[in-house]
Design a protein around this motif. Sequence first.
Motif, PDB file in Angstrom:
ATOM      1  N   GLU A 106       0.826  -1.207   0.000  1.00  0.00           N
ATOM      2  CA  GLU A 106       0.000   0.000   0.000  1.00  0.00           C
ATOM      3  C   GLU A 106       0.859   1.254   0.000  1.00  0.00           C
ATOM      4  O   GLU A 106       0.543   2.240  -0.682  1.00  0.00           O
ATOM      5  CB  GLU A 106      -0.922  -0.001   1.226  1.00  0.00           C
ATOM      6  N   TRP A 107       1.962   1.223   0.734  1.00  0.00           N
ATOM      7  CA  TRP A 107       2.861   2.382   0.753  1.00  0.00           C
ATOM      8  C   TRP A 107       3.477   2.611  -0.626  1.00  0.00           C
ATOM      9  O   TRP A 107       3.568   3.751  -1.094  1.00  0.00           O
ATOM     10  CB  TRP A 107       3.950   2.185   1.798  1.00  0.00           C
ATOM     11  N   ARG A 114       0.995   4.177  -2.900  1.00  0.00           N
ATOM     12  CA  ARG A 114       0.817   5.615  -2.640  1.00  0.00           C
ATOM     13  C   ARG A 114       1.789   6.426  -3.486  1.00  0.00           C
ATOM     14  O   ARG A 114       1.446   7.488  -3.998  1.00  0.00           O
ATOM     15  CB  ARG A 114       1.032   5.933  -1.157  1.00  0.00           C
ATOM     16  N   ARG A 157       0.650   6.733  -6.851  1.00  0.00           N
ATOM     17  CA  ARG A 157      -0.501   7.647  -6.920  1.00  0.00           C
ATOM     18  C   ARG A 157      -0.064   9.084  -6.615  1.00  0.00           C
ATOM     19  O   ARG A 157      -0.899   9.926  -6.295  1.00  0.00           O
ATOM     20  CB  ARG A 157      -1.585   7.223  -5.929  1.00  0.00           C
ATOM     21  N   PHE A 180       1.288  10.126  -4.096  1.00  0.00           N
ATOM     22  CA  PHE A 180       0.919  10.348  -2.697  1.00  0.00           C
ATOM     23  C   PHE A 180      -0.423  11.064  -2.577  1.00  0.00           C
ATOM     24  O   PHE A 180      -0.653  11.831  -1.647  1.00  0.00           O
ATOM     25  CB  PHE A 180       2.028  11.100  -1.962  1.00  0.00           C
ATOM     26  N   ASP A 181      -1.292  10.804  -3.564  1.00  0.00           N
ATOM     27  CA  ASP A 181      -2.649  11.367  -3.587  1.00  0.00           C
ATOM     28  C   ASP A 181      -2.646  12.889  -3.594  1.00  0.00           C
ATOM     29  O   ASP A 181      -3.595  13.538  -3.108  1.00  0.00           O
ATOM     30  CB  ASP A 181      -3.486  10.834  -2.408  1.00  0.00           C
TER      31      ASP A 181
END
Length: 225
Positions: free
Chosen positions: A116-117, A120, A123, A125-126
């Motif tokens: 999941e990290w 991120r 992504r 880090f959104d």
Amino acid sequence: MELQDTIKERKSIRGFLEKPVPKDVLNQILAISVRAPSTKNAQPWHFYVVTGETLEQLKRANVERFRSSEDPPEEMAHTLIEPEKGTVYRDRQVDIGKRLFKIMDIGREDKAKRIEWIERGFRYFDAPAAIILVGDKSRPIEGAYLDAGLVIQTICLAAVDLGLGTCIQNQGITYADAIRDILQIPDDKRLLVAIALGYPDDDFPANKVISPREDLENVITWCGL
């Protein structure tokens, strides 16, 4: 904000508020950042500023390729080279990783949290905005990264001055084929780096991590003084 304070305050931000960055603010950051120096005033940079649904497409494409274990394109091989084991550079990389995993409560054997990290990062880090920096392939890659570094630091400092945070990433350009397709980046351009950008979430644990710096006496040699 004083320049020295801005430099000290800048750090990698890995958690952002769900607050869009206005176009005029992004434009203000880049307008001052293109004053960065470059080799023989070449100014060899081009910025793809990505927000909204287009950024969501990039995030989805990156995560899908990661989950499918798709190999990155050969053109990105130079961005994936890890520091050699046994060197201080590798030690520093491991140290910051440990600091992040500790504060994020990601255990050594917790594969789900580790994945999941990683996602991120794919992504951005959104973050609500990302800048994809590209350069012309006609220029030597060494010079391209020298000039890129100069403008990247300027972008990051300008962002801090306006109350924003950034995270410089090569992870964000790993799957170059997807990025080229979505953003319509021509083949004669080299993807250099991605910068996640937005308003920092001060409550996000990883944002509290400040990477240490080597003592100055260990990285400086005085000559003639």
